[in-house]
Enzyme design. Structure first.
Site, PDB file in Angstrom:
ATOM      1  N   PRO A  93       0.798  -1.237   0.000  1.00 26.58           N
ATOM      2  CA  PRO A  93       0.000   0.000   0.000  1.00 26.58           C
ATOM      3  C   PRO A  93       0.828   1.283   0.000  1.00 26.58           C
ATOM      4  O   PRO A  93       1.817   1.415   0.723  1.00 26.58           O
ATOM      5  CB  PRO A  93      -0.826  -0.136   1.287  1.00 26.58           C
ATOM      6  CG  PRO A  93      -0.992  -1.608   1.453  1.00 26.58           C
ATOM      7  CD  PRO A  93       0.313  -2.202   1.006  1.00 26.58           C
ATOM      8  N   CYS A  94       0.363   2.244  -0.811  1.00 23.25           N
ATOM      9  CA  CYS A  94       1.071   3.515  -0.999  1.00 23.25           C
ATOM     10  C   CYS A  94       0.678   4.629  -0.029  1.00 23.25           C
ATOM     11  O   CYS A  94       1.507   5.521   0.226  1.00 23.25           O
ATOM     12  CB  CYS A  94       0.858   4.025  -2.421  1.00 23.25           C
ATOM     13  SG  CYS A  94       1.430   2.886  -3.701  1.00 23.25           S
ATOM     14  N   PRO A  95      -0.574   4.676   0.493  1.00 23.23           N
ATOM     15  CA  PRO A  95      -0.987   5.836   1.296  1.00 23.23           C
ATOM     16  C   PRO A  95      -0.054   6.219   2.443  1.00 23.23           C
ATOM     17  O   PRO A  95       0.076   7.415   2.739  1.00 23.23           O
ATOM     18  CB  PRO A  95      -2.369   5.425   1.801  1.00 23.23           C
ATOM     19  CG  PRO A  95      -2.902   4.531   0.733  1.00 23.23           C
ATOM     20  CD  PRO A  95      -1.707   3.747   0.263  1.00 23.23           C
TER      21      PRO A  95
ATOM     22  N   PHE B 213       2.984   6.619   2.478  1.00 20.92           N
ATOM     23  CA  PHE B 213       4.136   7.386   2.004  1.00 20.92           C
ATOM     24  C   PHE B 213       3.767   8.454   0.973  1.00 20.92           C
ATOM     25  O   PHE B 213       4.622   9.216   0.542  1.00 20.92           O
ATOM     26  CB  PHE B 213       5.167   6.441   1.387  1.00 20.92           C
ATOM     27  CG  PHE B 213       5.478   5.248   2.252  1.00 20.92           C
ATOM     28  CD1 PHE B 213       6.243   5.387   3.393  1.00 20.92           C
ATOM     29  CD2 PHE B 213       4.968   3.996   1.947  1.00 20.92           C
ATOM     30  CE1 PHE B 213       6.515   4.300   4.215  1.00 20.92           C
ATOM     31  CE2 PHE B 213       5.233   2.895   2.755  1.00 20.92           C
ATOM     32  CZ  PHE B 213       6.006   3.048   3.887  1.00 20.92           C
TER      33      PHE B 213
END
Length: 422
Positions: A84-86, A88
């Protein structure tokens, strides 16, 4: 006889990385994904793959210990994923290790369980920023403890034939003997524009303005933004991205169902269809053919959140060449310190003052600047402070990230928000 190279892919999404790695020569031992729509797309395109749906950190969904090398079981060649990206993302709060959705540190820990020959993890550009220097250093240190050499690199999709910028921050790790043969893929000089890429689709229904539109759309695209289930319908990104799309003659306020009709006239330009967006992400009808299942908004999110297949293929080929020893061996410089203050605190079991930290690191910084940097560290690590006559002294405590703890707040978050997690 050369054995097939096997990959386990976590957080596989709708198959962008999977397709690229497959074309590079990897056989999927397993793909794990939480989102039902993405799983349906994976199963539609590769019905023979073993695909597990659910939280990858749930041992009932995937048990990493089942893949630990044993006398009757050879090592997995590659553990890969786009976690998951959120945590960073520049567009978010950049909570990092304090974000309940963070799985990067957990994925790194699995390298010590599965013991793959190589590890490939990718995330957003935000992870490359100074805010996460300590987090990155922790990752390198842990992989070193597990016997791996590792490097980070910021790659732009446009350097590998994809008509959008799409920067991704990539971590590659291997055992030192294999890593000596690893070379980051060389960028290509042949990058098509948005107009060149989409002209056949724009002209599909005979739109008379297609040629003129393609001449205007003579650059690469801004980064496609997939969004999350918490937000509304599909569109091509925030305000700044919409302005960039408008310069290319694209209306970014939504996604179209069909290509323009013969006599259509637009004030800004046509909207893109999901098929067009997939072309901007690197899928096509020839080398990277793929079909997306589900409704339009789901299709768009699957496409927009994916890792472009051509970039995954380029990385996969570089990993294959290293594992097979066919790439030239070279001496590698030691990985540079991401955060010398973190390294210094981590190597000291007691408290350290600003002066002691400066002497140990060789950094010429003021005490307030040391405190500022430690404040950044405190978002990912417990920092214990002690007041002395000479000022504050610091000690590094626990890493806040989820690495598999039974009592971590991630479990409660996931139980309460599983329908909203992308």
């Amino acid at each position: 006889m050369t054995e097939d190279l096997r990959v386990i892919e976590i957080c596989a999404g709708a198959g962008g990385q999977a397709l690229g790695l497959e074309q590079a020569g990897f056989e999927h031992e397993l793909a794990v994904e939480l989102d039902e729509n993405a799983v349906n797309t994976l199963r539609h395109n590769r019905p023979h793959w073993k695909i597990a749906r659910g939280d990858v950190a749930d041992a009932t969904v995937w048990n990493p210990e089942a893949y630990t090398p044993a006398p009757d079981r050879r090592p997995i060649d590659l553990l890969a994923g786009g976690v998951p990206c959120p945590p960073f993302s520049i567009a978010g709060k950049q909570l990092g290790a304090s974000d309940e959705r963070d799985l990067f540190a957990w994925a790194v820990e699995q390298a010590n369980v599965v013991k793959p020959r190589a590890l490939l993890l990718e995330n957003v550009r935000g992870l490359s920023m100074p805010r996460f220097a300590g987090y990155r250093q922790h990752v390198l240190d842990r992989l070193g403890e597990f016997g791996y050499s590792a490097e980070w690199r910021l790659l732009n999709a446009s350097d590998y034939g994809v008509p959008q910028l799409r920067p991704r921050f990539v971590l590659i790790a291997m055992k030192p003997d294999d890593f000596a043969h690893f070379h980051w893929p060389v960028p290509t000089t042949n990058v098509p524009t948005v107009g060149e890429t989409l002209l056949p689709l724009m002209a599909r229904n005979g739109w008379r303005g297609a040629e003129a539109w393609a001449e205007r759309a003579n650059d690469i695209a801004p980064t496609i933004v997939g969004g999350s289930k918490k937000h509304g319908g599909a569109d091509l990104g925030p305000t700044r991205a919409k302005r960039a799309w408008a310069q290319l003659g694209v209306d970014a306020l939504g996604v179209a169902n069909e290509a323009p009709d013969v006599d259509d006239i637009f004030s800004v330009g046509p909207k893109l269809t999901c098929e067009m967006v997939s072309r901007i992400q690197g899928w096509d009808d020839k080398d990277f053919k793929w079909e997306f299942t589900g409704r339009k908004t789901s299709n768009y999110r699957q496409i927009g959140n994916a890792f472009p297949p051509p970039v995954a293929k380029a990385l996969g080929l570089a990993i294959v060449a290293a594992l097979n020893g066919t790439a030239q061996r070279r001496d590698r410089d030691p990985a540079p310190d991401m955060d010398p203050i973190y390294r210094t605190l981590r190597g000291n079991s007691g408290f350290m003052t600003s002066s002691q930290i400066m002497r140990a690191t060789g950094l010429d910084l003021t005490a307030p600047e040391i405190d500022r940097r430690i404040s950044l560290l405190s978002r990912d690590f417990e920092i214990i402070k002690e007041t002395r006559k000479s000022g504050l002294a610091y000690q590094l405590g626990e890493f806040k990230a989820f690495t598999g703890q039974d009592n971590h707040l991630r479990h409660d978050y996931l139980r309460s928000n599983v329908s909203k997690v992308s």
